[in-house]
Design a protein around this motif. Structure first.
Motif, PDB file in Angstrom:
ATOM      1  N   VAL A  55       0.831  -1.210   0.000  1.00 13.22           N
ATOM      2  CA  VAL A  55       0.000   0.000   0.000  1.00 13.22           C
ATOM      3  C   VAL A  55       0.863   1.255   0.000  1.00 13.22           C
ATOM      4  N   THR A  56       1.894   1.292   0.841  1.00 13.03           N
ATOM      5  CA  THR A  56       2.732   2.490   0.881  1.00 13.03           C
ATOM      6  C   THR A  56       3.478   2.679  -0.435  1.00 13.03           C
ATOM      7  N   ILE A  57       3.924   1.588  -1.032  1.00 13.90           N
ATOM      8  CA  ILE A  57       4.614   1.688  -2.325  1.00 13.90           C
ATOM      9  C   ILE A  57       3.655   2.192  -3.399  1.00 13.90           C
ATOM     10  N   ALA A  58       2.434   1.659  -3.407  1.00 10.38           N
ATOM     11  CA  ALA A  58       1.437   2.090  -4.387  1.00 10.38           C
ATOM     12  C   ALA A  58       1.101   3.562  -4.209  1.00 10.38           C
ATOM     13  N   VAL A  79      -2.739   4.763 -10.923  1.00 12.39           N
ATOM     14  CA  VAL A  79      -1.400   4.192 -10.735  1.00 12.39           C
ATOM     15  C   VAL A  79      -1.351   3.378  -9.450  1.00 12.39           C
ATOM     16  N   ALA A  80      -1.906   3.928  -8.372  1.00 10.62           N
ATOM     17  CA  ALA A  80      -1.882   3.233  -7.083  1.00 10.62           C
ATOM     18  C   ALA A  80      -2.664   1.927  -7.125  1.00 10.62           C
ATOM     19  N   LEU A  81      -3.851   1.941  -7.707  1.00 14.68           N
ATOM     20  CA  LEU A  81      -4.645   0.705  -7.711  1.00 14.68           C
ATOM     21  C   LEU A  81      -4.022  -0.356  -8.614  1.00 14.68           C
ATOM     22  N   ASP A  82      -3.401   0.063  -9.727  1.00 12.38           N
ATOM     23  CA  ASP A  82      -2.707  -0.904 -10.581  1.00 12.38           C
ATOM     24  C   ASP A  82      -1.549  -1.564  -9.835  1.00 12.38           C
ATOM     25  N   ILE A  83      -0.828  -0.776  -9.042  1.00 14.13           N
ATOM     26  CA  ILE A  83       0.286  -1.332  -8.272  1.00 14.13           C
ATOM     27  C   ILE A  83      -0.221  -2.273  -7.188  1.00 14.13           C
ATOM     28  N   MET A  84      -1.310  -1.899  -6.511  1.00 13.17           N
ATOM     29  CA  MET A  84      -1.861  -2.780  -5.488  1.00 13.17           C
ATOM     30  C   MET A  84      -2.297  -4.120  -6.081  1.00 13.17           C
ATOM     31  N   ALA A  85      -2.801  -4.096  -7.308  1.00 10.77           N
ATOM     32  CA  ALA A  85      -3.291  -5.326  -7.936  1.00 10.77           C
ATOM     33  C   ALA A  85      -2.185  -6.167  -8.539  1.00 10.77           C
ATOM     34  N   THR A  86      -1.171  -5.540  -9.133  1.00 15.04           N
ATOM     35  CA  THR A  86      -0.196  -6.311  -9.929  1.00 15.04           C
ATOM     36  C   THR A  86       1.257  -6.046  -9.556  1.00 15.04           C
ATOM     37  N   GLY A  87       1.492  -5.212  -8.536  1.00  9.73           N
ATOM     38  CA  GLY A  87       2.873  -4.957  -8.138  1.00  9.73           C
ATOM     39  C   GLY A  87       3.671  -6.214  -7.859  1.00  9.73           C
ATOM     40  N   PRO A  88       3.135  -7.176  -7.081  1.00  9.90           N
ATOM     41  CA  PRO A  88       3.891  -8.403  -6.814  1.00  9.90           C
ATOM     42  C   PRO A  88       4.006  -9.327  -8.023  1.00  9.90           C
TER      43      PRO A  88
END
Length: 243
Positions: free
Chosen positions: A42-45, A166-175
């Motif tokens: 979350v913080t990264i996103a 950008v944040a929600l895309d990272i939360m969904a697919t960052g890992p």
């Protein structure tokens, strides 16, 4: 845009510098500070998303605040920007990303930049990861055109809307893929750290997703602008003025 090319390109470099600088440090904050548990998905996103939001608010009037070759490709593909200017924008974006990565490498070491370079998860095949990048970048550029380009959208909402995408895309697919959505965000740190694994997917996926979203908005979802002047900033030119 009435700004000079030098101002616009400087704005593009600054915005992309900020995205890479904040993004790489947010990913590595535990290792750099020694305080375990500080960083999370979350913080990264939010670090990436909020950086994009505030840089768009600060620099959008100067360059349009692309900060991303995939966004620029969408503008070129829909005739909103010439290929030459688009290439200049991409060069400025890459320069900003590379400078941020160099500064972080100098301050904290190459391994920090390497860890901050988007990469596929071990079980993710490059083609599958590329498709994920197509979809996430499609969402991003769809929102950009729908909020910042479409003349019907309220002017005050687009920085936050784009940053939250950008944040929600990272939360969904960052890992899964690192959720780059931005070739410059990958190329800059890869150039400095040498982390080139599956690099082609981080160009092919975002560029394809960005162009698809731009065409969908331009050809189908957006109304024709009421005037040619409006079309230069917002919707497509009215039919009678398109020649």
């Amino acid at each position: 845009m009435n700004e000079t090319p030098a101002r616009a390109l400087t704005a593009e470099a600054i915005g992309t510098f900020a995205l890479c600088f904040v993004g790489i440090l947010a990913i590595n904050v535990d290792a750099i500070s020694g305080a375990e548990g500080t960083a999370s998905l979350v913080t990264i996103a939010l670090a990436h998303g909020l950086t994009i939001a505030v840089m768009i608010a600060a620099l959008g009037a100067i360059s349009g605040a692309h900060f991303n070759p995939a966004v620029t490709a969408g503008f070129v593909a829909t005739g909103r920007m010439t290929p030459v200017r688009g290439a200049q924008y991409v060069g400025a974006q890459i320069a900003g990303a590379a400078l941020a990565s160099l500064l972080i490498a100098w301050l904290f070491g190459l391994e920090v930049v390497e860890r901050g370079t988007p990469a596929m998860a071990p079980l993710v095949k490059p083609v599958g990861g590329m498709v994920v990048e197509v979809v996430t970048t499609f969402f991003l550029v769809l929102v950009i055109f729908g909020t910042a380009v479409d003349h019907r959208a309220p002017r005050s909402v687009f920085p936050l809307a784009i940053g939250l995408t950008v944040a929600l895309d990272i939360m969904a697919t960052g890992p899964i893929t690192g959720a780059a959505m931005n070739p410059a965000r990958v190329f800059g740190p890869a150039l400095v750290s040498g982390a080139w694994a599956d690099h082609w997917a981080y160009w092919a996926g975002p560029l394809l997703g960005g162009v698809l979203a731009a065409f969908l908005q331009h050809r189908f979802l957006m109304e024709y602008a009421p005037s040619l002047a409006t079309a230069e900033h917002g919707g497509p030119a009215p039919l009678e003025e398109r020649g």
